[in-house]
Every structure is written in C-alpha cells, then in structure tokens.
Design a protein around this motif. Structure first.
Motif, PDB file in Angstrom:
ATOM      1  N   ARG A   1       0.833  -1.210   0.000  1.00  0.00           N
ATOM      2  CA  ARG A   1       0.000   0.000   0.000  1.00  0.00           C
ATOM      3  C   ARG A   1       0.863   1.254   0.000  1.00  0.00           C
ATOM      4  O   ARG A   1       0.580   2.223  -0.707  1.00  0.00           O
ATOM      5  CB  ARG A   1      -0.935   0.005   1.201  1.00  0.00           C
ATOM      6  N   ARG A   2       1.939   1.250   0.805  1.00  0.00           N
ATOM      7  CA  ARG A   2       2.828   2.409   0.852  1.00  0.00           C
ATOM      8  C   ARG A   2       3.486   2.641  -0.499  1.00  0.00           C
ATOM      9  O   ARG A   2       3.570   3.772  -0.981  1.00  0.00           O
ATOM     10  CB  ARG A   2       3.892   2.231   1.936  1.00  0.00           C
ATOM     11  N   ARG A   3       3.941   1.557  -1.147  1.00  0.00           N
ATOM     12  CA  ARG A   3       4.558   1.711  -2.470  1.00  0.00           C
ATOM     13  C   ARG A   3       3.555   2.256  -3.488  1.00  0.00           C
ATOM     14  O   ARG A   3       3.918   3.073  -4.344  1.00  0.00           O
ATOM     15  CB  ARG A   3       5.149   0.384  -2.939  1.00  0.00           C
ATOM     16  N   ALA A   4       2.308   1.830  -3.389  1.00  0.00           N
ATOM     17  CA  ALA A   4       1.277   2.343  -4.301  1.00  0.00           C
ATOM     18  C   ALA A   4       1.045   3.836  -4.072  1.00  0.00           C
ATOM     19  O   ALA A   4       0.901   4.610  -5.032  1.00  0.00           O
ATOM     20  CB  ALA A   4      -0.022   1.564  -4.111  1.00  0.00           C
ATOM     21  N   VAL A   5       1.019   4.240  -2.812  1.00  0.00           N
ATOM     22  CA  VAL A   5       0.831   5.659  -2.498  1.00  0.00           C
ATOM     23  C   VAL A   5       2.042   6.459  -2.979  1.00  0.00           C
ATOM     24  O   VAL A   5       1.887   7.562  -3.526  1.00  0.00           O
ATOM     25  CB  VAL A   5       0.579   5.859  -0.982  1.00  0.00           C
ATOM     26  N   GLU A   6       3.242   5.917  -2.801  1.00  0.00           N
ATOM     27  CA  GLU A   6       4.436   6.608  -3.284  1.00  0.00           C
ATOM     28  C   GLU A   6       4.421   6.742  -4.802  1.00  0.00           C
ATOM     29  O   GLU A   6       4.837   7.772  -5.339  1.00  0.00           O
ATOM     30  CB  GLU A   6       5.696   5.884  -2.813  1.00  0.00           C
ATOM     31  N   ALA A   7       3.939   5.724  -5.492  1.00  0.00           N
ATOM     32  CA  ALA A   7       3.830   5.802  -6.958  1.00  0.00           C
ATOM     33  C   ALA A   7       2.831   6.885  -7.353  1.00  0.00           C
ATOM     34  O   ALA A   7       3.066   7.642  -8.307  1.00  0.00           O
ATOM     35  CB  ALA A   7       3.411   4.449  -7.522  1.00  0.00           C
ATOM     36  N   MET A   8       1.730   6.960  -6.603  1.00  0.00           N
ATOM     37  CA  MET A   8       0.734   7.997  -6.881  1.00  0.00           C
ATOM     38  C   MET A   8       1.325   9.382  -6.611  1.00  0.00           C
ATOM     39  O   MET A   8       1.063  10.333  -7.366  1.00  0.00           O
ATOM     40  CB  MET A   8      -0.516   7.773  -6.029  1.00  0.00           C
ATOM     41  N   LEU A   9       2.137   9.511  -5.576  1.00  0.00           N
ATOM     42  CA  LEU A   9       2.801  10.786  -5.298  1.00  0.00           C
ATOM     43  C   LEU A   9       3.701  11.200  -6.457  1.00  0.00           C
ATOM     44  O   LEU A   9       3.712  12.368  -6.863  1.00  0.00           O
ATOM     45  CB  LEU A   9       3.642  10.675  -4.015  1.00  0.00           C
ATOM     46  N   GLU A  10       4.452  10.243  -6.976  1.00  0.00           N
ATOM     47  CA  GLU A  10       5.320  10.526  -8.123  1.00  0.00           C
ATOM     48  C   GLU A  10       4.500  11.010  -9.316  1.00  0.00           C
ATOM     49  O   GLU A  10       4.870  11.964  -9.995  1.00  0.00           O
ATOM     50  CB  GLU A  10       6.127   9.285  -8.509  1.00  0.00           C
ATOM     51  N   GLN A  11       3.393  10.327  -9.554  1.00  0.00           N
ATOM     52  CA  GLN A  11       2.535  10.715 -10.676  1.00  0.00           C
ATOM     53  C   GLN A  11       1.981  12.123 -10.462  1.00  0.00           C
ATOM     54  O   GLN A  11       1.958  12.936 -11.396  1.00  0.00           O
ATOM     55  CB  GLN A  11       1.390   9.723 -10.832  1.00  0.00           C
ATOM     56  N   LEU A  12       1.549  12.422  -9.252  1.00  0.00           N
ATOM     57  CA  LEU A  12       1.022  13.758  -8.962  1.00  0.00           C
ATOM     58  C   LEU A  12       2.104  14.829  -9.118  1.00  0.00           C
ATOM     59  O   LEU A  12       1.834  15.928  -9.620  1.00  0.00           O
ATOM     60  CB  LEU A  12       0.420  13.809  -7.560  1.00  0.00           C
ATOM     61  N   HIS A  13       3.324  14.525  -8.711  1.00  0.00           N
ATOM     62  CA  HIS A  13       4.427  15.471  -8.885  1.00  0.00           C
ATOM     63  C   HIS A  13       4.674  15.735 -10.371  1.00  0.00           C
ATOM     64  O   HIS A  13       4.880  16.887 -10.775  1.00  0.00           O
ATOM     65  CB  HIS A  13       5.710  14.950  -8.229  1.00  0.00           C
ATOM     66  N   ARG A  14       4.646  14.674 -11.175  1.00  0.00           N
ATOM     67  CA  ARG A  14       4.847  14.851 -12.619  1.00  0.00           C
ATOM     68  C   ARG A  14       3.717  15.693 -13.233  1.00  0.00           C
ATOM     69  O   ARG A  14       3.970  16.550 -14.073  1.00  0.00           O
ATOM     70  CB  ARG A  14       4.948  13.493 -13.311  1.00  0.00           C
ATOM     71  N   GLU A  15       2.492  15.424 -12.789  1.00  0.00           N
ATOM     72  CA  GLU A  15       1.357  16.218 -13.306  1.00  0.00           C
ATOM     73  C   GLU A  15       1.507  17.679 -12.939  1.00  0.00           C
ATOM     74  O   GLU A  15       1.240  18.571 -13.756  1.00  0.00           O
ATOM     75  CB  GLU A  15       0.038  15.684 -12.740  1.00  0.00           C
ATOM     76  N   ARG A  16       1.929  17.950 -11.705  1.00  0.00           N
ATOM     77  CA  ARG A  16       2.081  19.337 -11.273  1.00  0.00           C
ATOM     78  C   ARG A  16       3.189  20.025 -12.058  1.00  0.00           C
ATOM     79  O   ARG A  16       3.049  21.185 -12.471  1.00  0.00           O
ATOM     80  CB  ARG A  16       2.362  19.405  -9.773  1.00  0.00           C
ATOM     81  N   GLU A  17       4.294  19.317 -12.291  1.00  0.00           N
ATOM     82  CA  GLU A  17       5.380  19.885 -13.092  1.00  0.00           C
ATOM     83  C   GLU A  17       4.912  20.181 -14.513  1.00  0.00           C
ATOM     84  O   GLU A  17       5.239  21.238 -15.082  1.00  0.00           O
ATOM     85  CB  GLU A  17       6.576  18.942 -13.108  1.00  0.00           C
ATOM     86  N   ALA A  18       4.165  19.277 -15.100  1.00  0.00           N
ATOM     87  CA  ALA A  18       3.640  19.490 -16.454  1.00  0.00           C
ATOM     88  C   ALA A  18       2.690  20.681 -16.468  1.00  0.00           C
ATOM     89  O   ALA A  18       2.697  21.490 -17.409  1.00  0.00           O
ATOM     90  CB  ALA A  18       2.927  18.238 -16.946  1.00  0.00           C
ATOM     91  N   LEU A  19       1.892  20.807 -15.426  1.00  0.00           N
ATOM     92  CA  LEU A  19       0.954  21.932 -15.327  1.00  0.00           C
ATOM     93  C   LEU A  19       1.716  23.252 -15.214  1.00  0.00           C
ATOM     94  O   LEU A  19       1.353  24.241 -15.864  1.00  0.00           O
ATOM     95  CB  LEU A  19       0.035  21.745 -14.124  1.00  0.00           C
ATOM     96  N   GLN A  20       2.774  23.274 -14.407  1.00  0.00           N
ATOM     97  CA  GLN A  20       3.564  24.497 -14.254  1.00  0.00           C
ATOM     98  C   GLN A  20       4.252  24.857 -15.561  1.00  0.00           C
ATOM     99  O   GLN A  20       4.358  26.034 -15.917  1.00  0.00           O
ATOM    100  CB  GLN A  20       4.594  24.324 -13.141  1.00  0.00           C
ATOM    101  N   GLU A  21       4.694  23.848 -16.277  1.00  0.00           N
ATOM    102  CA  GLU A  21       5.325  24.101 -17.572  1.00  0.00           C
ATOM    103  C   GLU A  21       4.316  24.689 -18.551  1.00  0.00           C
ATOM    104  O   GLU A  21       4.616  25.618 -19.293  1.00  0.00           O
ATOM    105  CB  GLU A  21       5.907  22.806 -18.119  1.00  0.00           C
ATOM    106  N   THR A  22       3.104  24.171 -18.522  1.00  0.00           N
ATOM    107  CA  THR A  22       2.044  24.671 -19.395  1.00  0.00           C
ATOM    108  C   THR A  22       1.710  26.116 -19.045  1.00  0.00           C
ATOM    109  O   THR A  22       1.495  26.955 -19.934  1.00  0.00           O
ATOM    110  CB  THR A  22       0.773  23.801 -19.255  1.00  0.00           C
ATOM    111  N   ALA A  23       1.672  26.415 -17.747  1.00  0.00           N
ATOM    112  CA  ALA A  23       1.302  27.759 -17.302  1.00  0.00           C
ATOM    113  C   ALA A  23       2.368  28.784 -17.656  1.00  0.00           C
ATOM    114  O   ALA A  23       2.054  29.964 -17.841  1.00  0.00           O
ATOM    115  CB  ALA A  23       1.053  27.760 -15.808  1.00  0.00           C
ATOM    116  N   THR A  24       3.614  28.383 -17.767  1.00  0.00           N
ATOM    117  CA  THR A  24       4.689  29.343 -18.043  1.00  0.00           C
ATOM    118  C   THR A  24       4.916  29.583 -19.533  1.00  0.00           C
ATOM    119  O   THR A  24       5.720  30.449 -19.879  1.00  0.00           O
ATOM    120  CB  THR A  24       6.012  28.854 -17.412  1.00  0.00           C
ATOM    121  N   ARG A  25       4.240  28.852 -20.380  1.00  0.00           N
ATOM    122  CA  ARG A  25       4.384  29.090 -21.823  1.00  0.00           C
ATOM    123  C   ARG A  25       3.879  30.490 -22.152  1.00  0.00           C
ATOM    124  O   ARG A  25       2.886  30.955 -21.607  1.00  0.00           O
ATOM    125  CB  ARG A  25       3.578  28.078 -22.628  1.00  0.00           C
ATOM    126  N   SER A  26       4.568  31.099 -23.020  1.00  0.00           N
ATOM    127  CA  SER A  26       4.145  32.451 -23.413  1.00  0.00           C
ATOM    128  C   SER A  26       3.106  32.353 -24.521  1.00  0.00           C
ATOM    129  O   SER A  26       3.000  31.363 -25.218  1.00  0.00           O
ATOM    130  CB  SER A  26       5.343  33.264 -23.895  1.00  0.00           C
TER     131      SER A  26
END
Length: 144
Positions: free
Chosen positions: A32-57
């Motif tokens: 269960r902990r490994r699954a939650v950690e995998a979900m955390l990684e996925q959420l971090h990647r989504e947030r990074e992608a979102l920030q990249e999208t927001a900074t596009r001119s």
C-alpha cells in the motif's frame, strides 16, 4: 523406544501462525505504501507538467489561467493527502515490524526450548539403549 512429544507444540504452532500473519500484514502495508508513493510521483509529474504549461508564453484567455490555478490547487491538495497517507503507512509499517520482531522472538524461544528438550530426549534414549546393550553383553558373557 518412546516417542518425542513437545508439550508446548500447540503454542509453537500458534506462534508460527502469528508470525505468518504478521509477515502478511507487513507485506500488505508495504504494498500500500509503495502504491501511495507511486501515486505521489505521478502527482508530482502532473504538477510539473501543469507548471510548464502555465509558463508558456502566448495569448490565452483569463479563464484558462483560472482553470490552471484551480487544477493546481487540486493537485496540491492531493499531494498533501498522499503525503499524510504515506507517513501514516510508514508509521504502521514500523509498528508492524516491531510486532513482527516480538512474535519472532517468542517463536525462537519456543523453538530453542523444543530443541533442548529434543536433545535431552535423545540423550535419555541413547542412555537407555546403551543400558540395554550392556545388559545383553553381560548376559552373553555370563553364559558358557
């Protein structure tokens, strides 16, 4: 020859079952902990992608930025929840590991006791066998 019987055999079986159960629980918590950690990684990647999208001119409607901000808040909330869950699971894992060590220790004590009793049984059996052999040898030696 007598048959070896360990009077605490049922307790040893119980400790063995407790050990297996504790190991199973620990494996489930770890999974269960490994699954939650995998979900955390996925959420971090989504947030990074979102920030990249927001900074596009470029020219974009204000509603788009509002939607990005709302989604970013949602991702942040999800990240915080998953971090709390991961921390809770780590604490549970630590507690389960401690319980596993205690069960293992109790089982080991019983196994060592069984081994000592087995050795004492074997020594008594060997002594009895030796007495019988000595008696047979004496009888044969007395007969002409």
């Amino acid at each position: 020859m007598a048959r070896f019987w360990f009077s605490l055999g049922r307790l040893l079986q119980l400790r063995t079952q407790e050990l297996q159960q504790a190991q199973s629980i620990l494996q489930q918590l770890s999974a269960r902990r490994r699954a939650v950690e995998a979900m955390l990684e996925q959420l971090h990647r989504e947030r990074e992608a979102l920030q990249e999208t927001a900074t596009r001119s470029g020219t974009v409607p204000a509603q788009y930025f509002h939607d990005l901000w709302a989604y970013s808040q949602h991702l942040q909330q999800q990240l915080e929840e998953h971090h709390r869950e991961c921390s809770r699971l780590r604490q549970m894992e630590t507690a389960q590991q401690a319980q596993l060590r205690e069960v293992l220790k109790a089982k080991d004590v019983l196994e060592r006791l069984r081994e000592r009793r087995w050795e004492a049984f074997r020594r008594a059996e060997d002594r009895q066998e030796q007495r019988l052999l000595d008696e047979i040898a004496q009888r044969q030696h007395r007969q002409p």
